[in-house]
Enzyme design. Structure first.
Site, PDB file in Angstrom:
ATOM      1  N   GLY A 254     -36.489  27.288  44.730  1.00  0.00           N
ATOM      2  CA  GLY A 254     -35.959  28.452  44.017  1.00  0.00           C
ATOM      3  C   GLY A 254     -36.390  29.715  44.719  1.00  0.00           C
ATOM      4  O   GLY A 254     -36.501  29.748  45.951  1.00  0.00           O
ATOM      5  N   CYS A 261     -50.326  33.458  36.163  1.00  0.00           N
ATOM      6  CA  CYS A 261     -51.369  32.487  36.561  1.00  0.00           C
ATOM      7  C   CYS A 261     -51.258  32.000  38.002  1.00  0.00           C
ATOM      8  O   CYS A 261     -52.168  32.224  38.794  1.00  0.00           O
ATOM      9  CB  CYS A 261     -51.348  31.299  35.608  1.00  0.00           C
ATOM     10  SG  CYS A 261     -51.974  31.724  33.983  1.00  0.00           S
ATOM     11  N   ARG A 329     -44.568  39.123  33.761  1.00  0.00           N
ATOM     12  CA  ARG A 329     -45.649  39.403  34.711  1.00  0.00           C
ATOM     13  C   ARG A 329     -45.467  38.693  36.054  1.00  0.00           C
ATOM     14  O   ARG A 329     -45.342  37.488  36.109  1.00  0.00           O
ATOM     15  CB  ARG A 329     -47.011  39.027  34.089  1.00  0.00           C
ATOM     16  CG  ARG A 329     -47.396  39.930  32.939  1.00  0.00           C
ATOM     17  CD  ARG A 329     -48.743  39.550  32.362  1.00  0.00           C
ATOM     18  NE  ARG A 329     -48.707  38.320  31.586  1.00  0.00           N
ATOM     19  CZ  ARG A 329     -49.756  37.835  30.930  1.00  0.00           C
ATOM     20  NH1 ARG A 329     -50.921  38.452  30.975  1.00  0.00           N
ATOM     21  NH2 ARG A 329     -49.661  36.731  30.231  1.00  0.00           N
TER      22      ARG A 329
HETATM   23  N1  LIG Z   1     -50.853  32.605  30.287  1.00  0.00           N
HETATM   24  C1  LIG Z   1     -51.013  31.337  30.576  1.00  0.00           C
HETATM   25  O1  LIG Z   1     -50.064  30.542  30.624  1.00  0.00           O
HETATM   26  C2  LIG Z   1     -52.396  30.798  30.854  1.00  0.00           C
HETATM   27  C3  LIG Z   1     -52.580  29.416  30.918  1.00  0.00           C
HETATM   28  C4  LIG Z   1     -53.854  28.930  31.148  1.00  0.00           C
HETATM   29  C5  LIG Z   1     -54.911  29.794  31.360  1.00  0.00           C
HETATM   30  N2  LIG Z   1     -54.693  31.139  31.327  1.00  0.00           N
HETATM   31  C6  LIG Z   1     -55.848  32.020  31.507  1.00  0.00           C
HETATM   32  O2  LIG Z   1     -56.249  32.434  30.208  1.00  0.00           O
HETATM   33  C7  LIG Z   1     -56.727  33.785  30.236  1.00  0.00           C
HETATM   34  C8  LIG Z   1     -55.920  34.640  29.280  1.00  0.00           C
HETATM   35  O3  LIG Z   1     -54.594  34.691  29.726  1.00  0.00           O
HETATM   36  P1  LIG Z   1     -53.422  35.283  28.818  1.00  0.00           P
HETATM   37  O4  LIG Z   1     -52.153  35.009  29.533  1.00  0.00           O
HETATM   38  O5  LIG Z   1     -53.583  34.864  27.419  1.00  0.00           O
HETATM   39  O6  LIG Z   1     -53.761  36.847  28.920  1.00  0.00           O
HETATM   40  P2  LIG Z   1     -53.117  38.001  28.003  1.00  0.00           P
HETATM   41  O7  LIG Z   1     -53.132  39.211  28.848  1.00  0.00           O
HETATM   42  O8  LIG Z   1     -51.836  37.543  27.420  1.00  0.00           O
HETATM   43  O9  LIG Z   1     -54.152  38.144  26.797  1.00  0.00           O
HETATM   44  C9  LIG Z   1     -55.452  38.642  26.953  1.00  0.00           C
HETATM   45  C10 LIG Z   1     -55.805  39.363  25.666  1.00  0.00           C
HETATM   46  O10 LIG Z   1     -57.174  39.743  25.720  1.00  0.00           O
HETATM   47  C11 LIG Z   1     -57.299  40.987  25.049  1.00  0.00           C
HETATM   48  N3  LIG Z   1     -58.557  41.629  25.406  1.00  0.00           N
HETATM   49  C12 LIG Z   1     -58.906  42.254  26.558  1.00  0.00           C
HETATM   50  N4  LIG Z   1     -60.169  42.723  26.484  1.00  0.00           N
HETATM   51  C13 LIG Z   1     -60.634  42.353  25.273  1.00  0.00           C
HETATM   52  C14 LIG Z   1     -61.870  42.544  24.593  1.00  0.00           C
HETATM   53  N5  LIG Z   1     -62.878  43.186  25.164  1.00  0.00           N
HETATM   54  N6  LIG Z   1     -62.004  42.043  23.352  1.00  0.00           N
HETATM   55  C15 LIG Z   1     -60.979  41.374  22.752  1.00  0.00           C
HETATM   56  N7  LIG Z   1     -59.781  41.184  23.336  1.00  0.00           N
HETATM   57  C16 LIG Z   1     -59.614  41.676  24.580  1.00  0.00           C
HETATM   58  C17 LIG Z   1     -56.059  41.753  25.496  1.00  0.00           C
HETATM   59  O11 LIG Z   1     -55.771  42.835  24.632  1.00  0.00           O
HETATM   60  C18 LIG Z   1     -55.002  40.653  25.438  1.00  0.00           C
HETATM   61  O12 LIG Z   1     -54.374  40.597  24.174  1.00  0.00           O
HETATM   62  C19 LIG Z   1     -56.641  34.226  31.704  1.00  0.00           C
HETATM   63  O13 LIG Z   1     -57.869  33.970  32.324  1.00  0.00           O
HETATM   64  C20 LIG Z   1     -55.568  33.295  32.264  1.00  0.00           C
HETATM   65  O14 LIG Z   1     -55.716  33.098  33.660  1.00  0.00           O
HETATM   66  C21 LIG Z   1     -53.474  31.657  31.068  1.00  0.00           C
END
Ligand SMILES: NC(=O)c1ccc[n+]([C@@H]2O[C@H](COP(=O)([O-])OP(=O)(O)OC[C@H]3O[C@@H](n4cnc5c(N)ncnc54)[C@H](O)[C@@H]3O)[C@@H](O)[C@H]2O)c1
Length: 435
Positions: A254, A261, A329
């Site tokens: 693609g 991620c 993103r």
């Molecule tokens: N998105 C995915 O599919 C996925 C899958 C597996 C792992 N991850 C990992 O999980 C983690 C989170 O990813 P995500 O996609 O949910 O991120 P996201 O950006 O969607 O959510 C992160 C949240 O954390 C909050 N936040 C930031 N600072 C904070 C604080 N001090 N106190 C409380 N809340 C706070 C933000 O406001 C936000 O709502 C990352 O490390 C990512 O790599 C993501």
């Protein structure tokens, strides 16, 4: 069990809701006041299939609460999950500052023993740092566990409720037992809970994302070879996927991988190697192939129009980085839209669920329409960037009637070239002969 989830984003909201659905009492905390206000009102800040129904039900049954107050969230709980973001730093390494600011706040807030479970993807060694930071900020006893999350946006609820496996990095047998009890309802299908060292669990998360990204970049490189030699990557893929040593997943060519991620985790993995004086040839190549793949697609579009691109109206179907999510993103669609805007084209986008995020990113620089065919009105071409199911069987005649120029640039290989040729279209796809 009583649980706090700190960070209520794509991961935290699904994790908190999934735990509540399995009978635990969960308080989800976030510093984003608007997000928490929406959730308290029963509105979803993200699109994720099946999530809203579970959130609403568990709120009604008082197993799921939302708050902006960390002190309140971590009061009287046994487990505190950290699910905040770890975005890339300017040099590509993982920015763990959100995680550590949460750790410091937890240390100040807790008034008794807690198990801190880190789900944020952090470089190997971070869990030990979390432990050291907590020890500096609290006199309470605690344990720290790493429990990487493997859910995929678009099927996150299902992935969390029925995981392929659960990985737990832990060095205390009593805590292991608590983690087993916590996850027992999720493993009724017989899938394993894999206990391993903390460093192995941290590494396992990066290894999985690196492998998935490698398969995609590998197939994209094969697609480029197919184009050069007149082969069809769709047929080649079938030949590869049928091999039981390889299997069919993540072999679709693609316009490259995106999202919050894979791109960042591949680069962060390379940065971890650099920090130990090592070179990750594969990780660097995977990122480079991904960038080139997106660029080649953009160049195909620009080459077709040449100087005529200025003022052309290009329709774009799909903006999210993958189907069934509204997350934009680092998505390939954004790179394509940005390049076409810069070249002087006017852009009309249709995406089934990403309107709110598109407005946030582009404001009035693009036109967003509520229906796929509406985007084709007077369009000088159609670019397909996300493989939403609703794009798979369109009415070609209707499309042709609406469009000024019948040309499709298909970044997801949704259509059959011979069918489009018969319908009078010029058709460009990835790794297959163009017509
Ligand atoms: N998105 C995915 O599919 C996925 C899958 C597996 C792992 N991850 C990992 O999980 C983690 C989170 O990813 P995500 O996609 O949910 O991120 P996201 O950006 O969607 O959510 C992160 C949240 O954390 C909050 N936040 C930031 N600072 C904070 C604080 N001090 N106190 C409380 N809340 C706070 C933000 O406001 C936000 O709502 C990352 O490390 C990512 O790599 C993501």
């Amino acid at each position: 069990m009583k649980i706090a989830v700190v960070g209520t984003g794509h991961v935290g909201l699904v994790v908190g809701t999934g735990l509540a659905e399995n009978g635990h009492y969960v308080k989800c905390m976030d510093i984003d006041e608007a997000k928490i206000a929406m959730l308290q009102a029963g509105e979803m800040p993200i699109y994720e299939p099946g999530l809203e129904e579970l959130v609403v039900r568990n709120m009604e049954e008082e197993r799921l609460k939302f708050t902006t107050a960390l002190d309140e969230a971590v009061k009287d709980v046994l487990l505190i999950f950290i699910c905040v973001g770890t975005p890339p730093l300017p040099d590509g390494g993982a920015d763990t500052s959100q995680v550590f600011s949460v750790v410091d706040a937890i240390g100040k807030a807790i008034d008794g023993y807690r198990i801190v479970v880190n789900k944020s993807t952090c470089p190997v060694g971070s869990t030990e740092e979390i432990r050291d930071r907590l020890a500096e900020s609290t006199s309470q006893s605690f344990d720290v566990v790493v429990n990487p999350e493997f859910l995929r946006q678009g099927s996150a609820v299902d992935d969390f409720m029925r995981p392929d496996r659960i990985v737990v990095g832990c060095d205390d047998v009593r805590v292991e037992e608590i983690m087993k009890e916590l996850y027992a309802p999720f493993l009724r299908t017989g899938k394993p809970l894999l206990l391993m060292s903390i460093r192995s669990a941290e590494m396992a998360k990066y290894a999985v994302n690196a492998m998935l990204a490698t398969r995609i970049s590998f197939m994209n490189e094969m697609a480029t070879l197919c184009e050069a030699y007149g082969a069809d990557i769709g047929e080649v893929r079938e030949g590869v996927a049928a091999d039981s040593r390889i299997g069919p997943a993540y072999l679709f060519p693609g316009i490259g991988f995106g999202g919050s991620c894979l791109p960042k985790d591949v680069v962060a993995c390379a940065k971890m190697a650099e920090a130990r004086g090592l070179d990750t040839h594969i990780m660097k190549a995977v990122s480079a192939v991904n960038r080139e793949q997106q660029q080649r697609f953009i160049e195909t579009i620009l080459a077709h129009y040449g100087e005529r691109i200025k003022g052309k109206r290009i329709a774009v179907w799909g903006a999210s980085f993958k189907p069934k999510t509204d997350d934009l993103r680092d998505g390939p669609a954004l790179h394509v839209i940005d390049a076409l805007l810069e070249a002087g084209a006017a852009i009309t986008v249709y995406d089934p669920v990403a309107d709110r995020n598109l407005a946030h990113v582009y404001g009035d620089r693009i036109t967003v329409v509520p229906k796929n065919y509406a985007a084709l009105q007077e369009a000088d071409g159609l670019v397909i960037t996300t493989e939403w199911n609703e794009f798979r069987r369109p009415d070609y005649e209707r499309m042709g009637d609406l469009m000024r120029e019948k040309v499709i640039f298909d970044g997801r290989n949704l259509y059959t070239a011979s069918v489009l040729e018969k319908a009078g279209f010029r058709y460009f796809s990835v790794g297959r002969p163009s017509v």
